[in-house]
Design a protein around this motif. Sequence first.
Motif, short mmCIF file in Angstrom:
data_model
loop_
_atom_site.label_atom_id
_atom_site.label_comp_id
_atom_site.label_asym_id
_atom_site.label_seq_id
_atom_site.Cartn_x
_atom_site.Cartn_y
_atom_site.Cartn_z
N GLU A 127 0.83 -1.19 0.00
CA GLU A 127 0.00 0.00 0.00
C GLU A 127 0.87 1.25 0.00
N VAL A 128 0.48 2.21 -0.80
CA VAL A 128 1.19 3.48 -0.85
C VAL A 128 0.57 4.39 0.20
N VAL A 129 1.38 4.84 1.13
CA VAL A 129 0.91 5.70 2.21
C VAL A 129 1.16 7.15 1.79
#
Length: 137
Positions: A127-129
Amino acid sequence: MTGVLICTHGNSAPELLKTAEMICGKQDNCQTVAFKMGEALEELKAEMDQKIASLSGTVICLVDLKGGTPFNTLIGLKEKSPAIEIITGVNIPMLLELFMSRNQLAPKELIKMVIEAGKSGVYHYQEVVPTGDEEEF
């Protein structure tokens, strides 16, 4: 049409076929072998031999594990049936590629595509935060 034999430890082989058929439809010229715990090697060899004989064309055999009993048994059967090809690490992307392309490609090219599909089907999602530095559009 290229024949397909899927052989794994336990019931993975028939279940992999069922899953692939959910996605791309019922498959002809395809067999599975489930190597069961405690099964005698001669029984496994006889079942594989019989199922390979029932398939037409070049037969691509997909197994779960290099060096495992299904793999080693197929190596022994290759002397009797030199037209079989053996690929390890069977997974759903490999089966889908094989089933969708086996009428269009020669066996050598098909094998390359099946192996590549198996490799590219392995993926780690991360997941890209958001950092807060992104521009809004």
